[in-house]
Design a protein around this motif. Structure first.
Motif, mmCIF file in Angstrom:
data_model
loop_
_atom_site.group_PDB
_atom_site.id
_atom_site.type_symbol
_atom_site.label_atom_id
_atom_site.label_comp_id
_atom_site.label_asym_id
_atom_site.label_seq_id
_atom_site.Cartn_x
_atom_site.Cartn_y
_atom_site.Cartn_z
ATOM 1 N N LEU A 148 35.399 33.105 47.032
ATOM 2 C CA LEU A 148 34.553 32.274 46.158
ATOM 3 C C LEU A 148 33.930 33.111 45.046
ATOM 4 C CD1 LEU A 148 33.277 29.268 46.120
ATOM 5 C CD2 LEU A 148 31.265 30.394 47.076
ATOM 6 N N THR A 149 33.318 34.238 45.428
ATOM 7 C CA THR A 149 32.669 35.112 44.441
ATOM 8 C C THR A 149 33.693 35.736 43.510
ATOM 9 O OG1 THR A 149 30.954 35.617 46.089
ATOM 10 C CG2 THR A 149 31.103 37.073 44.185
ATOM 11 N N LEU A 150 34.811 36.194 44.082
ATOM 12 C CA LEU A 150 35.871 36.795 43.266
ATOM 13 C C LEU A 150 36.444 35.770 42.289
ATOM 14 C CD1 LEU A 150 37.617 39.314 42.794
ATOM 15 C CD2 LEU A 150 39.193 38.446 44.535
ATOM 16 N N GLY A 151 36.604 34.516 42.758
ATOM 17 C CA GLY A 151 37.144 33.465 41.902
ATOM 18 C C GLY A 151 36.273 33.217 40.685
ATOM 19 N N ARG A 152 34.961 33.214 40.870
ATOM 20 C CA ARG A 152 34.053 32.972 39.746
ATOM 21 C C ARG A 152 34.027 34.155 38.782
ATOM 22 N NH1 ARG A 152 29.293 29.526 42.902
ATOM 23 N NH2 ARG A 152 30.512 27.591 42.916
ATOM 24 N N PHE A 153 34.115 35.356 39.344
ATOM 25 C CA PHE A 153 34.111 36.536 38.476
ATOM 26 C C PHE A 153 35.391 36.599 37.636
ATOM 27 C CE2 PHE A 153 35.044 41.023 37.631
ATOM 28 C CZ PHE A 153 33.886 41.394 36.961
ATOM 29 N N VAL A 154 36.534 36.423 38.286
ATOM 30 C CA VAL A 154 37.822 36.450 37.572
ATOM 31 C C VAL A 154 37.896 35.308 36.564
ATOM 32 C CG1 VAL A 154 40.330 36.198 37.851
ATOM 33 C CG2 VAL A 154 39.031 37.630 39.436
ATOM 34 N N SER A 155 37.352 34.154 36.938
ATOM 35 C CA SER A 155 37.347 33.003 36.030
ATOM 36 C C SER A 155 36.558 33.307 34.768
ATOM 37 C CB SER A 155 36.753 31.785 36.740
ATOM 38 O OG SER A 155 36.623 30.698 35.860
ATOM 39 N N GLY A 156 35.467 34.057 34.915
ATOM 40 C CA GLY A 156 34.680 34.440 33.750
ATOM 41 C C GLY A 156 35.477 35.291 32.774
ATOM 42 N N ILE A 157 36.412 36.075 33.308
ATOM 43 C CA ILE A 157 37.257 36.912 32.457
ATOM 44 C C ILE A 157 38.393 36.100 31.838
ATOM 45 C CG2 ILE A 157 38.822 38.909 32.458
ATOM 46 C CD1 ILE A 157 37.110 40.040 34.775
ATOM 47 N N LEU A 158 38.975 35.181 32.644
ATOM 48 C CA LEU A 158 40.168 34.460 32.205
ATOM 49 C C LEU A 158 39.877 33.204 31.386
ATOM 50 C CD1 LEU A 158 42.437 34.673 35.398
ATOM 51 C CD2 LEU A 158 42.503 36.095 33.340
#
Length: 392
Positions: free
Chosen positions: A255-265
């Motif tokens: 969940l946390t990784l998904g939001r962080f990566v989403s912020g980049i992508l």
């Protein structure tokens, strides 16, 4: 100015997450001291959620009248006082009375800041904002576990969290001049005045109904996966409690990784494309989770479910002003937040009833049903004003 205000918003959003996980960590000791049944925690959290729904629906009227900054500061203060009250409380009735300001404050902050970031900042900033919420959710159990490990005193843990929240309240009030300058700038360049829609007006709008159902189902899926994964691995897969807790943690990592990566992508892919990619990832992950595979592979599927659902809330929220217009986005976002909390409150409880009556093994199928509702509503919603919407 906008950068300084964004830092304040990020810090304030830590305060949104702080109260959400503290009760669950303290309750094993707290209910014994107060001589309460262990099930009482569910009623307290339901009271908080119910007040959050009411607050979310009322938020547009308050924010349009008093401004985002003041509403956020007062609401943060309400949650801080409620947490302080929990720290000194000695009677069960006050647990429910204090749940009222806790819920009312949480709903107003959440709705106000989500709409402000959606209308003033990029999708990347929105995703990073929700990473700060995750930081707040993670901080409370950490503080409480330190207090419990040191002296077994849950009140000390609540006091620490309350002090942090009071500090965030002071920052929020000190930032009010910044908010006023931004509000003045908005009013000078605004195409039209913000309008407050009634709940009945929004119910008549098919796109708002689809949006609310998408938030309801996605948040319910997120909470059910996170709340019931450990029990699923123990009761349906035969793992020990400590091993199950470790596997269940994979969801929150995803969940946390998904939001962080989403912020980049998000700036590169666009919000719509990103949401569609997450939709496909969720489908594959849930189908794998349904299969009778080795528990390590099931834990990997759970991580992918977290990775797929993590970006949904921030990106779907960020689309709201484009889908419905900035003039009414605050009202629509209040309805969306209310729907989110309704899903959070009702659907994990409903699964608990099903699991007790039938089997905990139903969890993957339950997640699939929530996913199908979310997918149908998302595809309908993405067709709304598709040609006129920006995808940045």
């Amino acid at each position: 100015m906008m950068t300084a205000l964004l830092i304040v918003i990020f810090l304030t959003f830590i305060g949104v997450g702080l109260p959400d996980s503290v009760l669950g960590t303290a309750w094993p000791v707290m209910h014994l001291e107060l001589d309460l049944p262990i099930s009482m925690a569910g009623y307290i959290t339901s009271t908080v959620s119910a007040c959050t729904i009411v607050s979310s629906l009322m938020s547009a009227r308050l924010i349009n009248r008093f401004g985002t900054g003041l509403v956020s500061a007062v609401s943060t203060g309400l949650t801080a006082l409620a947490l302080l009250g929990y720290a000194i409380n000695r009677h069960a009735v006050f647990l429910f009375l204090l749940a009222v300001p806790l819920g009312l404050g949480a709903g107003s902050i959440d709705t106000a800041l989500n709409n402000f970031v959606a209308t003033h900042y990029s999708a990347a900033r929105m995703n990073f904002l929700h990473c700060f919420y995750g930081l707040g959710v993670a901080m409370s159990p950490c503080m409480m576990s330190l207090a419990l490990g040191d002296s077994g005193n849950w009140r000390k843990g609540y006091m620490i969290v309350a002090v942090i929240q009071l500090m965030l309240t002071m920052i929020a009030f000190l930032s009010l001049p910044l908010w006023r300058r931004v509000q003045q700038k908005d009013e000078e360049g605004q195409d039209g005045e913000s309008r407050t829609l009634s709940f009945l007006e929004m119910l008549k709008m098919p796109a708002v109904r689809a949006s609310c159902l998408a938030f309801f189902a996605s948040c319910a899926l997120e909470l059910c996966a996170g709340s019931w994964a450990s029990s699923y691995f123990v009761n349906a897969r035969g793992l020990s409690a400590d091993a199950a807790a470790g596997f269940a943690m994979m969801f929150y990592i995803g969940l946390t990784l998904g939001r962080f990566v989403s912020g980049i992508l998000a700036p590169r892919l666009g919000r719509r494309r990103l949401l569609k990619i997450c939709l496909l990832l969720l489908l594959v992950a849930i189908l794998v989770f349904m299969m009778p595979l080795h528990t390590t592979l099931s834990a990997g599927a759970l991580l992918l479910i977290g990775l797929g659902i993590g970006p949904v809330f921030p990106n779907l929220t960020h689309l709201t002003p484009d889908l419905f217009g900035k003039q009414v986005s605050q009202s629509v976002m209040g309805a969306q937040q209310a729907a989110s909390y309704a899903g959070i409150m009702a659907m994990p409880w409903a699964f608990g009833v099903l699991a007790q009556r039938f089997s905990m093994a139903l969890l993957p199928a339950y997640l699939l049903a929530l996913f199908l509702l979310y997918a149908a509503m998302l595809m309908r919603l993405l067709q709304h004003k598709h040609d006129a919407s920006r995808d940045a």
